[in-house]
Motif scaffolding. Structure first.
Motif, PDB file in Angstrom:
ATOM      1  N   GLY A  95       4.952 -14.342  51.514  1.00 28.21           N
ATOM      2  CA  GLY A  95       6.008 -14.515  50.524  1.00 28.21           C
ATOM      3  C   GLY A  95       6.939 -13.318  50.441  1.00 28.21           C
ATOM      4  N   ILE A  96       6.487 -12.174  50.956  1.00 29.78           N
ATOM      5  CA  ILE A  96       7.329 -10.973  50.973  1.00 29.78           C
ATOM      6  C   ILE A  96       8.033 -10.823  52.319  1.00 29.78           C
ATOM      7  CG2 ILE A  96       7.312  -8.452  50.803  1.00 29.78           C
ATOM      8  CD1 ILE A  96       4.865  -8.704  48.973  1.00 29.78           C
ATOM      9  N   LEU A  97       7.274 -10.992  53.411  1.00 26.50           N
ATOM     10  CA  LEU A  97       7.804 -10.722  54.747  1.00 26.50           C
ATOM     11  C   LEU A  97       8.829 -11.758  55.209  1.00 26.50           C
ATOM     12  CD1 LEU A  97       4.447  -9.632  56.429  1.00 26.50           C
ATOM     13  CD2 LEU A  97       6.391  -8.155  55.845  1.00 26.50           C
TER      14      LEU A  97
ATOM     15  N   LEU B 281      12.820 -11.047  56.182  1.00 21.46           N
ATOM     16  CA  LEU B 281      13.390 -11.207  57.523  1.00 21.46           C
ATOM     17  C   LEU B 281      14.482 -12.264  57.566  1.00 21.46           C
ATOM     18  CD1 LEU B 281      10.073 -11.059  59.602  1.00 21.46           C
ATOM     19  CD2 LEU B 281      11.906  -9.356  59.624  1.00 21.46           C
ATOM     20  N   TYR B 282      14.324 -13.317  56.779  1.00 20.28           N
ATOM     21  CA  TYR B 282      15.272 -14.437  56.832  1.00 20.28           C
ATOM     22  C   TYR B 282      15.674 -14.808  55.402  1.00 20.28           C
ATOM     23  CZ  TYR B 282      13.018 -14.712  61.374  1.00 20.28           C
ATOM     24  OH  TYR B 282      12.493 -14.399  62.608  1.00 20.28           O
ATOM     25  N   ARG B 283      16.938 -14.792  55.114  1.00 18.67           N
ATOM     26  CA  ARG B 283      17.433 -15.118  53.780  1.00 18.67           C
ATOM     27  C   ARG B 283      17.122 -16.584  53.463  1.00 18.67           C
ATOM     28  NH1 ARG B 283      21.028 -11.538  51.577  1.00 18.67           N
ATOM     29  NH2 ARG B 283      21.926 -13.209  50.313  1.00 18.67           N
ATOM     30  N   THR B 284      16.421 -16.797  52.387  1.00 18.77           N
ATOM     31  CA  THR B 284      16.038 -18.151  52.007  1.00 18.77           C
ATOM     32  C   THR B 284      15.788 -18.205  50.516  1.00 18.77           C
ATOM     33  OG1 THR B 284      14.423 -19.930  52.389  1.00 18.77           O
ATOM     34  CG2 THR B 284      13.590 -17.681  52.474  1.00 18.77           C
ATOM     35  N   GLY B 285      15.981 -19.374  49.953  1.00 15.20           N
ATOM     36  CA  GLY B 285      15.691 -19.580  48.539  1.00 15.20           C
ATOM     37  C   GLY B 285      14.235 -19.968  48.342  1.00 15.20           C
ATOM     38  N   PHE B 286      13.807 -19.944  47.092  1.00 16.24           N
ATOM     39  CA  PHE B 286      12.398 -20.204  46.792  1.00 16.24           C
ATOM     40  C   PHE B 286      11.989 -21.610  47.187  1.00 16.24           C
ATOM     41  CE2 PHE B 286       9.126 -21.723  43.795  1.00 16.24           C
ATOM     42  CZ  PHE B 286       8.104 -20.847  44.119  1.00 16.24           C
ATOM     43  N   ILE B 287      12.785 -22.617  46.827  1.00 15.84           N
ATOM     44  CA  ILE B 287      12.416 -24.013  47.099  1.00 15.84           C
ATOM     45  C   ILE B 287      12.306 -24.244  48.603  1.00 15.84           C
ATOM     46  CG2 ILE B 287      13.169 -26.400  46.867  1.00 15.84           C
ATOM     47  CD1 ILE B 287      13.145 -25.679  44.082  1.00 15.84           C
ATOM     48  N   ARG B 288      13.322 -23.791  49.334  1.00 16.05           N
ATOM     49  CA  ARG B 288      13.294 -23.988  50.785  1.00 16.05           C
ATOM     50  C   ARG B 288      12.099 -23.268  51.401  1.00 16.05           C
ATOM     51  NH1 ARG B 288      17.929 -21.995  55.117  1.00 16.05           N
ATOM     52  NH2 ARG B 288      16.975 -22.973  56.959  1.00 16.05           N
ATOM     53  N   PHE B 289      11.845 -22.051  50.949  1.00 10.74           N
ATOM     54  CA  PHE B 289      10.713 -21.288  51.481  1.00 10.74           C
ATOM     55  C   PHE B 289       9.397 -22.015  51.220  1.00 10.74           C
ATOM     56  CE2 PHE B 289       7.247 -18.376  50.256  1.00 10.74           C
ATOM     57  CZ  PHE B 289       6.976 -17.820  51.495  1.00 10.74           C
TER      58      PHE B 289
ATOM     59  N   ALA C 102       7.128 -11.526  43.975  1.00 10.48           N
ATOM     60  CA  ALA C 102       7.066 -10.067  44.114  1.00 10.48           C
ATOM     61  C   ALA C 102       8.257  -9.546  44.911  1.00 10.48           C
ATOM     62  CB  ALA C 102       5.764  -9.665  44.794  1.00 10.48           C
ATOM     63  N   TYR C 103       8.679 -10.296  45.930  1.00 10.31           N
ATOM     64  CA  TYR C 103       9.850  -9.911  46.728  1.00 10.31           C
ATOM     65  C   TYR C 103      11.106  -9.883  45.862  1.00 10.31           C
ATOM     66  CZ  TYR C 103      13.909 -10.756  49.699  1.00 10.31           C
ATOM     67  OH  TYR C 103      15.160 -10.704  50.268  1.00 10.31           O
ATOM     68  N   ARG C 104      11.269 -10.913  45.043  1.00 11.34           N
ATOM     69  CA  ARG C 104      12.455 -10.976  44.186  1.00 11.34           C
ATOM     70  C   ARG C 104      12.462  -9.846  43.151  1.00 11.34           C
ATOM     71  NH1 ARG C 104      15.510 -15.725  43.984  1.00 11.34           N
ATOM     72  NH2 ARG C 104      15.936 -16.282  46.155  1.00 11.34           N
ATOM     73  N   ILE C 105      11.284  -9.496  42.668  1.00 13.47           N
ATOM     74  CA  ILE C 105      11.203  -8.428  41.673  1.00 13.47           C
ATOM     75  C   ILE C 105      11.345  -7.053  42.315  1.00 13.47           C
ATOM     76  CG2 ILE C 105       9.684  -7.305  39.982  1.00 13.47           C
ATOM     77  CD1 ILE C 105       8.438 -10.071  39.474  1.00 13.47           C
TER      78      ILE C 105
END
Length: 311
Positions: A79-81, A85-93, A134-137
Protein backbone atom coordinates in the motif's frame (compact mmCIF):
# COMPACT_ATOMS: atom_id res chain seq x y z
CA UNK A 1 11.60 11.18 -6.22
CA UNK A 2 14.54 11.14 -8.62
CA UNK A 3 15.43 8.36 -11.06
CA UNK A 4 17.94 6.67 -8.75
CA UNK A 5 15.49 6.64 -5.85
CA UNK A 6 12.79 5.29 -8.12
CA UNK A 7 15.04 2.41 -9.21
CA UNK A 8 15.79 1.60 -5.58
CA UNK A 9 12.08 1.60 -4.72
CA UNK A 10 11.28 -0.56 -7.75
CA UNK A 11 13.98 -3.08 -6.83
CA UNK A 12 12.71 -3.12 -3.26
CA UNK A 13 9.13 -3.68 -4.43
CA UNK A 14 10.09 -6.55 -6.74
CA UNK A 15 12.24 -8.20 -4.09
CA UNK A 16 9.49 -7.93 -1.50
CA UNK A 17 6.94 -9.32 -3.96
CA UNK A 18 9.13 -12.36 -4.61
CA UNK A 19 9.54 -12.89 -0.87
CA UNK A 20 5.79 -12.73 -0.26
CA UNK A 21 5.09 -15.13 -3.15
CA UNK A 22 7.61 -17.55 -1.68
CA UNK A 23 5.79 -17.52 1.65
CA UNK A 24 2.40 -17.88 -0.06
CA UNK A 25 3.38 -20.86 -2.20
CA UNK A 26 6.27 -22.66 -0.53
CA UNK A 27 6.68 -21.70 3.15
CA UNK A 28 5.24 -23.66 6.11
CA UNK A 29 5.73 -26.99 4.31
CA UNK A 30 3.22 -26.22 1.58
CA UNK A 31 5.21 -28.22 -1.01
CA UNK A 32 4.68 -31.36 1.09
CA UNK A 33 0.95 -31.21 0.36
CA UNK A 34 1.61 -32.08 -3.28
CA UNK A 35 2.14 -35.69 -2.25
CA UNK A 36 -1.28 -35.77 -0.57
CA UNK A 37 -4.54 -36.33 -2.42
CA UNK A 38 -6.42 -33.47 -0.75
CA UNK A 39 -8.19 -32.08 -3.81
CA UNK A 40 -8.97 -28.45 -4.55
CA UNK A 41 -10.15 -26.32 -1.63
CA UNK A 42 -12.15 -23.14 -2.20
CA UNK A 43 -13.51 -21.33 0.84
CA UNK A 44 -15.87 -18.67 -0.50
CA UNK A 45 -17.78 -17.74 2.66
CA UNK A 46 -16.05 -15.30 5.05
CA UNK A 47 -15.60 -16.84 8.47
CA UNK A 48 -13.25 -15.80 11.23
CA UNK A 49 -11.28 -13.10 9.40
CA UNK A 50 -11.84 -10.86 12.45
CA UNK A 51 -10.14 -13.43 14.69
CA UNK A 52 -6.67 -12.01 15.10
CA UNK A 53 -4.70 -12.88 18.26
CA UNK A 54 -5.15 -10.62 21.26
CA UNK A 55 -2.39 -9.25 23.46
CA UNK A 56 -2.75 -12.19 25.87
CA UNK A 57 -2.29 -14.64 22.98
CA UNK A 58 1.03 -13.02 22.08
CA UNK A 59 2.48 -14.02 25.46
CA UNK A 60 2.46 -17.60 24.15
CA UNK A 61 2.18 -17.15 20.37
CA UNK A 62 1.46 -20.03 18.02
CA UNK A 63 2.16 -20.40 14.32
CA UNK A 64 -1.47 -19.56 13.55
CA UNK A 65 -1.18 -16.35 15.58
CA UNK A 66 1.78 -15.32 13.42
CA UNK A 67 -0.11 -16.21 10.24
CA UNK A 68 -3.18 -14.21 11.31
CA UNK A 69 -1.15 -11.08 12.00
CA UNK A 70 1.08 -11.69 8.99
CA UNK A 71 -1.91 -11.84 6.66
CA UNK A 72 -2.47 -8.17 7.47
CA UNK A 73 0.99 -6.80 8.31
CA UNK A 74 2.86 -8.42 5.41
CA UNK A 75 0.76 -6.58 2.82
CA UNK A 76 1.07 -3.10 4.31
CA UNK A 77 4.25 -2.32 2.30
CA UNK A 78 2.35 -2.81 -0.98
CA UNK A 79 0.00 0.00 0.00
CA UNK A 80 3.02 2.29 0.36
CA UNK A 81 5.31 1.10 -2.45
CA UNK A 82 2.78 0.77 -5.29
CA UNK A 83 1.32 4.31 -5.09
CA UNK A 84 4.83 5.61 -4.52
CA UNK A 85 5.92 4.17 -7.87
CA UNK A 86 2.69 4.69 -9.82
CA UNK A 87 0.19 7.49 -9.23
CA UNK A 88 -3.15 5.94 -8.42
CA UNK A 89 -6.24 6.61 -6.37
CA UNK A 90 -7.41 4.49 -3.47
CA UNK A 91 -10.36 2.84 -5.26
CA UNK A 92 -8.35 1.93 -8.34
CA UNK A 93 -5.48 0.63 -6.20
CA UNK A 94 -7.77 -1.54 -4.06
CA UNK A 95 -9.62 -2.99 -7.06
CA UNK A 96 -6.35 -3.98 -8.74
CA UNK A 97 -4.90 -5.31 -5.51
CA UNK A 98 -7.98 -7.43 -4.69
CA UNK A 99 -8.01 -8.83 -8.25
CA UNK A 100 -4.33 -9.72 -7.89
CA UNK A 101 -4.88 -11.47 -4.56
CA UNK A 102 -7.84 -13.38 -6.02
CA UNK A 103 -5.60 -14.62 -8.83
CA UNK A 104 -2.85 -15.62 -6.38
CA UNK A 105 -5.32 -17.46 -4.12
CA UNK A 106 -6.80 -19.28 -7.13
CA UNK A 107 -3.36 -20.39 -8.33
CA UNK A 108 -2.52 -21.50 -4.81
CA UNK A 109 -5.62 -23.74 -4.76
CA UNK A 110 -5.22 -25.10 -8.29
CA UNK A 111 -1.57 -26.02 -7.71
CA UNK A 112 -2.51 -27.76 -4.41
CA UNK A 113 -0.04 -25.51 -2.60
CA UNK A 114 -2.78 -24.25 -0.34
CA UNK A 115 -6.42 -23.26 -0.53
CA UNK A 116 -8.45 -20.39 -1.85
CA UNK A 117 -9.58 -18.65 1.32
CA UNK A 118 -11.71 -15.52 1.12
CA UNK A 119 -10.64 -14.72 4.70
CA UNK A 120 -7.06 -14.33 3.44
CA UNK A 121 -8.26 -12.01 0.68
CA UNK A 122 -10.02 -9.79 3.23
CA UNK A 123 -7.06 -9.71 5.62
CA UNK A 124 -4.49 -9.11 2.84
CA UNK A 125 -6.63 -6.30 1.43
CA UNK A 126 -6.97 -4.76 4.88
CA UNK A 127 -3.17 -4.65 5.10
CA UNK A 128 -2.88 -2.99 1.69
CA UNK A 129 -5.53 -0.42 2.66
CA UNK A 130 -3.57 0.38 5.84
CA UNK A 131 -0.46 0.88 3.73
CA UNK A 132 -2.23 3.20 1.32
CA UNK A 133 -3.58 5.25 4.22
CA UNK A 134 -0.08 5.46 5.67
CA UNK A 135 1.24 6.61 2.27
CA UNK A 136 -1.32 9.39 2.08
CA UNK A 137 -0.53 10.52 5.61
CA UNK A 138 3.25 10.15 5.48
CA UNK A 139 4.22 11.45 2.05
CA UNK A 140 3.75 15.18 2.45
CA UNK A 141 7.29 16.54 1.86
CA UNK A 142 9.98 16.30 -0.80
CA UNK A 143 12.30 14.28 1.46
CA UNK A 144 11.89 10.62 0.50
CA UNK A 145 13.32 8.97 3.59
CA UNK A 146 11.54 11.38 5.92
CA UNK A 147 8.31 10.51 4.15
CA UNK A 148 9.03 6.77 4.42
CA UNK A 149 9.67 7.10 8.15
CA UNK A 150 6.43 9.07 8.60
CA UNK A 151 4.54 6.50 6.54
CA UNK A 152 6.01 3.68 8.65
CA UNK A 153 4.86 5.30 11.88
CA UNK A 154 1.44 5.98 10.36
CA UNK A 155 1.19 2.37 9.22
CA UNK A 156 1.94 1.17 12.74
CA UNK A 157 -0.74 3.43 14.24
CA UNK A 158 -3.31 2.40 11.61
CA UNK A 159 -2.40 -1.26 12.06
CA UNK A 160 -2.97 -1.03 15.81
CA UNK A 161 -6.31 0.63 15.11
CA UNK A 162 -7.39 -2.12 12.70
CA UNK A 163 -6.11 -4.78 15.10
CA UNK A 164 -8.19 -3.31 17.90
CA UNK A 165 -11.22 -2.94 15.61
CA UNK A 166 -10.93 -6.58 14.52
CA UNK A 167 -10.71 -7.62 18.17
CA UNK A 168 -13.89 -5.72 18.99
CA UNK A 169 -15.66 -7.08 15.92
CA UNK A 170 -14.60 -10.61 16.87
CA UNK A 171 -16.24 -10.17 20.28
CA UNK A 172 -19.38 -8.72 18.72
CA UNK A 173 -19.85 -11.33 15.97
CA UNK A 174 -18.46 -14.46 17.63
CA UNK A 175 -20.51 -16.62 19.96
CA UNK A 176 -18.94 -17.91 23.15
CA UNK A 177 -19.99 -20.52 25.70
CA UNK A 178 -22.12 -19.08 28.48
CA UNK A 179 -21.86 -20.36 32.07
CA UNK A 180 -23.32 -23.76 32.91
CA UNK A 181 -27.05 -23.77 33.72
CA UNK A 182 -28.71 -26.73 35.44
CA UNK A 183 -31.38 -28.32 33.26
CA UNK A 184 -33.96 -28.14 36.05
CA UNK A 185 -33.77 -24.34 35.86
CA UNK A 186 -35.35 -24.50 32.39
CA UNK A 187 -39.09 -24.54 31.71
CA UNK A 188 -40.29 -28.14 31.83
CA UNK A 189 -43.41 -30.18 31.23
CA UNK A 190 -42.32 -33.55 32.54
CA UNK A 191 -44.15 -36.82 33.10
CA UNK A 192 -41.81 -37.63 35.98
CA UNK A 193 -40.96 -35.74 39.11
CA UNK A 194 -38.06 -33.31 38.73
CA UNK A 195 -35.03 -33.75 41.01
CA UNK A 196 -35.51 -32.38 44.49
CA UNK A 197 -33.07 -29.68 45.60
CA UNK A 198 -29.37 -29.24 44.96
CA UNK A 199 -27.89 -31.47 47.64
CA UNK A 200 -28.10 -35.10 46.59
CA UNK A 201 -27.00 -38.35 48.22
CA UNK A 202 -23.80 -39.85 46.86
CA UNK A 203 -23.68 -43.29 45.23
CA UNK A 204 -21.11 -45.68 43.79
CA UNK A 205 -20.60 -46.40 40.07
CA UNK A 206 -17.85 -48.80 39.00
CA UNK A 207 -16.28 -48.40 42.41
CA UNK A 208 -16.14 -44.62 42.14
CA UNK A 209 -18.00 -42.35 44.52
CA UNK A 210 -20.31 -39.94 42.70
CA UNK A 211 -21.39 -36.84 44.57
CA UNK A 212 -23.93 -34.89 42.47
CA UNK A 213 -23.70 -31.11 42.82
CA UNK A 214 -26.75 -29.89 40.89
CA UNK A 215 -29.36 -32.54 40.18
CA UNK A 216 -30.12 -36.24 39.81
CA UNK A 217 -32.53 -37.84 37.35
CA UNK A 218 -33.81 -41.41 37.58
CA UNK A 219 -36.89 -43.51 36.90
CA UNK A 220 -37.22 -43.99 40.68
CA UNK A 221 -40.17 -46.30 41.36
CA UNK A 222 -41.44 -46.19 37.76
CA UNK A 223 -40.40 -48.44 34.89
CA UNK A 224 -39.84 -45.55 32.50
CA UNK A 225 -39.88 -41.78 32.99
CA UNK A 226 -39.66 -38.98 30.44
CA UNK A 227 -38.48 -35.42 31.08
CA UNK A 228 -39.25 -32.74 28.51
CA UNK A 229 -37.75 -29.24 28.43
CA UNK A 230 -38.39 -26.23 26.21
CA UNK A 231 -35.15 -24.88 24.68
CA UNK A 232 -36.57 -21.94 22.74
CA UNK A 233 -34.52 -22.59 19.56
CA UNK A 234 -31.22 -21.67 21.19
CA UNK A 235 -27.77 -22.86 20.19
CA UNK A 236 -26.18 -24.79 23.04
CA UNK A 237 -24.32 -27.81 24.36
CA UNK A 238 -26.32 -30.27 26.45
CA UNK A 239 -24.04 -31.83 29.08
CA UNK A 240 -24.81 -34.86 31.25
CA UNK A 241 -23.28 -37.63 33.34
CA UNK A 242 -24.90 -41.05 33.48
CA UNK A 243 -24.50 -44.59 34.79
CA UNK A 244 -26.03 -47.38 36.84
CA UNK A 245 -25.16 -47.49 40.56
CA UNK A 246 -23.26 -50.51 41.84
CA UNK A 247 -25.86 -51.30 44.49
CA UNK A 248 -28.66 -52.13 42.02
CA UNK A 249 -29.31 -54.56 39.21
CA UNK A 250 -27.49 -53.41 36.02
CA UNK A 251 -30.49 -52.82 33.83
CA UNK A 252 -31.91 -49.74 32.19
CA UNK A 253 -31.39 -47.28 29.37
CA UNK A 254 -31.09 -43.59 28.55
CA UNK A 255 -32.27 -41.77 25.44
CA UNK A 256 -31.81 -38.09 24.60
CA UNK A 257 -33.59 -36.51 21.65
CA UNK A 258 -34.40 -33.02 20.42
CA UNK A 259 -37.29 -32.20 18.09
CA UNK A 260 -37.71 -35.90 17.34
CA UNK A 261 -34.05 -36.53 16.44
CA UNK A 262 -32.18 -38.93 18.71
CA UNK A 263 -28.73 -37.78 19.84
CA UNK A 264 -27.84 -40.32 22.51
CA UNK A 265 -28.96 -43.86 23.26
CA UNK A 266 -27.30 -45.88 26.01
CA UNK A 267 -28.36 -49.19 27.57
CA UNK A 268 -26.95 -51.26 30.39
CA UNK A 269 -26.15 -54.07 27.95
CA UNK A 270 -24.12 -52.10 25.38
CA UNK A 271 -22.66 -49.34 27.56
CA UNK A 272 -18.90 -49.41 27.04
CA UNK A 273 -18.19 -47.42 30.21
CA UNK A 274 -20.13 -47.84 33.42
CA UNK A 275 -19.69 -44.14 34.18
CA UNK A 276 -20.39 -41.96 31.16
CA UNK A 277 -20.18 -38.29 30.26
CA UNK A 278 -21.58 -36.68 27.14
CA UNK A 279 -21.71 -33.22 25.55
CA UNK A 280 -24.29 -32.88 22.78
CA UNK A 281 -24.37 -29.92 20.40
CA UNK A 282 -27.89 -28.66 19.68
CA UNK A 283 -28.55 -25.95 17.11
CA UNK A 284 -31.87 -24.13 17.37
CA UNK A 285 -33.67 -27.09 18.92
CA UNK A 286 -37.13 -26.32 20.31
CA UNK A 287 -37.71 -29.19 22.73
CA UNK A 288 -35.42 -31.59 24.57
CA UNK A 289 -36.68 -35.02 25.63
CA UNK A 290 -34.89 -37.29 28.10
CA UNK A 291 -36.16 -40.83 28.66
CA UNK A 292 -34.83 -42.96 31.51
CA UNK A 293 -35.58 -46.63 32.04
CA UNK A 294 -34.77 -49.07 34.82
CA UNK A 295 -31.93 -48.20 37.16
CA UNK A 296 -30.13 -45.72 34.91
CA UNK A 297 -29.29 -42.40 36.57
CA UNK A 298 -28.25 -38.97 35.28
CA UNK A 299 -26.68 -36.23 37.37
CA UNK A 300 -25.29 -32.73 37.09
CA UNK A 301 -27.28 -32.30 33.89
CA UNK A 302 -27.36 -28.88 32.22
CA UNK A 303 -26.62 -26.68 29.25
CA UNK A 304 -24.02 -24.18 28.10
CA UNK A 305 -25.59 -21.80 25.63
CA UNK A 306 -23.68 -20.22 22.74
CA UNK A 307 -24.14 -16.45 23.07
CA UNK A 308 -22.84 -13.25 21.60
CA UNK A 309 -21.07 -10.99 24.09
CA UNK A 310 -23.86 -8.41 23.78
CA UNK A 311 -26.67 -10.87 24.59
Amino acid sequence: MNTKQRKVMLALTLSYTVLILYFIFFAFGRADTLALDIGYTFLWVPDGFFRVPGLSDLLHPTLMDAVSLGNIAAFIPFGILIPLLYRTGFIRFMILFILSILVVETIQALTLLGSFDINDVIQNSSGAAIGFGAYRIGFRTNKLWTNIAAAGISALVLFMGIWGSFGIADKVFTKELAPFVAINDLQSSSEGSPPQGIRQDSFQISGQTVEPQLNVYSAEDKTTVTYTYSLGKREMYFILNYGIPDQVEPRGSLRVSADGQEYLSVSAEDQSEELGTSSIYLQEAKELTITLDGNMKMWDVGIREMKYAWN
